[in-house]
Scaffold this active site. Structure first.
Site, short mmCIF file in Angstrom:
data_model
loop_
_atom_site.label_atom_id
_atom_site.label_comp_id
_atom_site.label_asym_id
_atom_site.label_seq_id
_atom_site.Cartn_x
_atom_site.Cartn_y
_atom_site.Cartn_z
CG HIS A 146 25.31 0.49 2.68
ND1 HIS A 146 25.43 -0.46 3.28
CD2 HIS A 146 26.11 0.38 1.64
CE1 HIS A 146 26.52 -1.34 3.19
NE2 HIS A 146 27.04 -0.82 1.98
N GLY A 182 22.52 -5.20 2.17
CA GLY A 182 23.20 -6.18 3.33
C GLY A 182 24.27 -5.36 4.04
N GLY A 213 30.53 -5.62 3.21
CA GLY A 213 31.07 -7.06 3.16
C GLY A 213 30.13 -8.17 2.78
CE LYS A 242 26.01 -3.52 0.18
NZ LYS A 242 26.92 -4.25 1.20
CB SER A 243 30.17 -5.45 -5.19
OG SER A 243 29.83 -4.05 -4.60
CG ASP A 302 29.17 0.95 -1.24
OD1 ASP A 302 28.66 0.15 -0.42
OD2 ASP A 302 29.79 2.02 -0.96
NE ARG A 310 4.38 4.52 3.42
CZ ARG A 310 3.75 4.55 2.65
NH1 ARG A 310 3.64 3.26 1.64
NH2 ARG A 310 3.11 5.31 2.08
#
Length: 155
Positions: A23, A38, A41, A44-45, A62, A123
């Protein structure tokens, strides 16, 4: 952190072919990919959109697929979401995108550990990748562009 569970927000899924889905939204600059992670909501985008306006290129939004190619950890988009970026509150937007790039670092939207944190790693597919954490602030996209372009100084 245990191997295979890098952060609670990434939510990795291992596939039969040895690849990993995360994600994460991923952008690249100068041939180096940065995984943006994160909670849902977290922004990130929106952060990726700002970075694209500053010269980065979209790889995926996403969901990001990771694989080892010629010994290097590489990020790519799932086929069904290539070149699409969600603009929350507006809808999906087509964006110039590249197919893949080597992963340079992982970034998690969230509280900073300290002002000048010690290096941390996550990792992923048996590779140690630097991870950085920072709250979503107006200057964050510019900071991440500088990180991708020049890296951090060894002092």
């Amino acid at each position: 952190m245990p191997a295979g569970v890098p952060t609670p927000d990434i939510d990795p899924v291992t596939h039969r072919d040895g690849t990993l889905s995360l994600h994460a939204t991923t952008v690249a600059l100068d041939g180096r990919a940065l995984l943006l992670t994160g909670s849902s909501g977290a922004g990130k985008s929106g952060l990726a959109a700002q970075m694209i306006c500053l010269g980065a290129t979209l790889i995926s939004d996403d969901q990001t697929r990771l694989a080892i190619e010629k010994g290097t950890l590489v990020a790519r988009a799932p086929a069904e979401t290539q070149a699409l970026l969600e603009l929350r509150g507006l809808g999906l937007c087509r964006a110039a995108a590249i197919a893949s790039a080597p992963v340079t670092a992982c970034f998690q939207i969230g509280p900073s550990v300290t002002r000048l944190p010690d290096p941390e790693h996550v990792r992923l597919l048996d590779r140690n990748i630097p991870i950085h954490r920072h709250p979503l602030t107006p200057d964050l996209a510019a900071k991440l562009i500088l990180l991708l372009r020049w890296g951090l100084a060894a002092i």
